[in-house]
Design a protein around this motif. Structure first.
Motif, mmCIF file in Angstrom:
data_model
loop_
_atom_site.group_PDB
_atom_site.id
_atom_site.type_symbol
_atom_site.label_atom_id
_atom_site.label_comp_id
_atom_site.label_asym_id
_atom_site.label_seq_id
_atom_site.Cartn_x
_atom_site.Cartn_y
_atom_site.Cartn_z
ATOM 1 N N ILE A 135 0.854 -1.189 0.000
ATOM 2 C CA ILE A 135 0.000 0.000 0.000
ATOM 3 C C ILE A 135 0.894 1.245 0.000
ATOM 4 C CG2 ILE A 135 -1.750 1.328 1.243
ATOM 5 C CD1 ILE A 135 -2.842 -1.217 2.384
ATOM 6 N N GLN A 136 0.681 2.105 -0.983
ATOM 7 C CA GLN A 136 1.440 3.348 -1.055
ATOM 8 C C GLN A 136 0.939 4.349 -0.010
ATOM 9 O OE1 GLN A 136 0.697 3.423 -5.461
ATOM 10 N NE2 GLN A 136 2.704 4.409 -5.486
ATOM 11 N N TYR A 137 1.771 5.336 0.245
ATOM 12 C CA TYR A 137 1.516 6.318 1.296
ATOM 13 C C TYR A 137 0.207 7.065 1.099
ATOM 14 C CZ TYR A 137 3.121 9.603 4.942
ATOM 15 O OH TYR A 137 3.261 10.341 6.100
ATOM 16 N N GLN A 143 -5.371 -0.674 -3.959
ATOM 17 C CA GLN A 143 -4.377 -1.366 -3.140
ATOM 18 C C GLN A 143 -4.970 -1.795 -1.796
ATOM 19 O OE1 GLN A 143 -0.887 1.137 -2.938
ATOM 20 N NE2 GLN A 143 -0.465 0.930 -5.121
ATOM 21 N N ILE A 144 -5.820 -0.967 -1.231
ATOM 22 C CA ILE A 144 -6.483 -1.324 0.022
ATOM 23 C C ILE A 144 -7.409 -2.516 -0.196
ATOM 24 C CG2 ILE A 144 -8.126 -0.559 1.774
ATOM 25 C CD1 ILE A 144 -6.913 2.241 1.522
ATOM 26 N N GLU A 145 -8.103 -2.545 -1.327
ATOM 27 C CA GLU A 145 -8.995 -3.669 -1.611
ATOM 28 C C GLU A 145 -8.213 -4.965 -1.775
ATOM 29 O OE1 GLU A 145 -12.345 -3.768 -1.433
ATOM 30 O OE2 GLU A 145 -11.970 -1.764 -0.607
ATOM 31 N N LEU A 146 -7.053 -4.896 -2.428
ATOM 32 C CA LEU A 146 -6.207 -6.085 -2.559
ATOM 33 C C LEU A 146 -5.706 -6.536 -1.188
ATOM 34 C CD1 LEU A 146 -4.742 -8.173 -4.300
ATOM 35 C CD2 LEU A 146 -2.864 -6.532 -4.569
ATOM 36 N N GLN A 157 4.197 1.836 2.508
ATOM 37 C CA GLN A 157 5.216 2.840 2.207
ATOM 38 C C GLN A 157 5.367 3.778 3.403
ATOM 39 O OE1 GLN A 157 4.415 5.029 -1.366
ATOM 40 N NE2 GLN A 157 6.302 6.207 -1.278
ATOM 41 N N ALA A 158 6.585 3.921 3.890
ATOM 42 C CA ALA A 158 6.821 4.636 5.145
ATOM 43 C C ALA A 158 6.931 6.146 4.991
ATOM 44 C CB ALA A 158 8.096 4.111 5.815
#
Length: 241
Positions: A135-137, A143-146, A157-158
């Motif tokens: 999940i990107q920042y 991405q959240i659904e995956l 991603q930090a």
């Protein structure tokens, strides 16, 4: 918080990789992330691409990498490994063969890179292996659904790149959102941009389960005393008393 250090497997050699793992463990690493070098590591940075190319130039036989991981497991009883591998590399090894290797060695946690061949992810998950989700920042919805469908940890991603979420713009609020608003029960390990001890502390204070460390230690591979000292220094921040 777990300290996770990255190993470019096979760079500069397979034997040297086992020595680096030994230095990591003596320094106090909780988890070692090791890769199968990819022929086209399109999502990695230039430094890792160069090291993967170096590894493959020395040894392009993935059977040798599997054998070396088995040696690492024998030399380091109780070690916790994350396996990073590209979809195309899994396909080159053979999905069934790769699954057998993982199960034979009681390995289950995979950072699978790529989304072009969904049958690879499906087959690995069906086999009972645990796959992470990135999940990107700025928290893209897809991405959240995956992540909601995965059975492994979340690789978050930090540090921000060029985008921010309209509401959640610091790491602590992002992690809270993923856990409490999105209902993700998976462990959340943060990586990318953790270049200093201050960044390690930021990830720890944000409530992450783990921090991926690359650049802080990779330049010290082959320098046992310095590497062990640096890992121990980072560990003190990750595991404050």
């Amino acid at each position: 918080m777990n300290l996770i250090c990255f190993l470019n497997h096979g760079s500069p050699s397979l034997d040297a990789s086992r020595k680096t793992v030994d230095d990591y463990m003596k320094g106090g690493v909780d988890i070692v992330e090791t890769d199968f070098p990819a022929e086209d590591p399109y999502l990695d940075g230039e430094n890792i691409k160069i090291r993967m190319a170096e590894a493959l130039a020395k040894c392009s036989d993935y059977d040798k990498y599997m054998e070396n991981i088995e040696l690492i497991l024998k030399e380091q009883p109780g070690i916790h490994l994350y396996i990073l591998i590209y979809e195309l590399t899994v396909m080159k090894i053979g999905i069934e063969k790769f699954v057998q290797f993982m199960k034979k060695n009681n390995l289950e946690e995979i950072i699978l890179v790529g989304v072009e061949y969904p049958h690879v992810r499906e087959a690995l998950m069906k086999a009972g292996l645990k796959l992470s989700a990135f999940i990107q920042y700025h928290l893209p919805d897809d991405q959240i659904e995956l992540a909601k469908k995965t059975n492994g940890f979340i690789y978050l991603q930090a540090t921000p790149a060029d985008k921010l979420h309209s509401v959640y713009q610091d790491l602590k609020s992002i992690i809270h959102y993923l856990r409490h608003d999105c209902g993700l029960k998976n462990k959340i390990n943060c990586g990318i941009g953790i270049h200093t001890l201050e960044k390690v502390a930021m990830v720890r204070d944000a409530g992450a389960d783990g921090a991926f460390i690359g650049s802080q230690v990779m330049g010290l591979h082959g320098q046992s005393e310095a590497l062990q000292k640096k890992v121990a220094e980072i560990r003190k921040v990750a595991h404050p008393r």
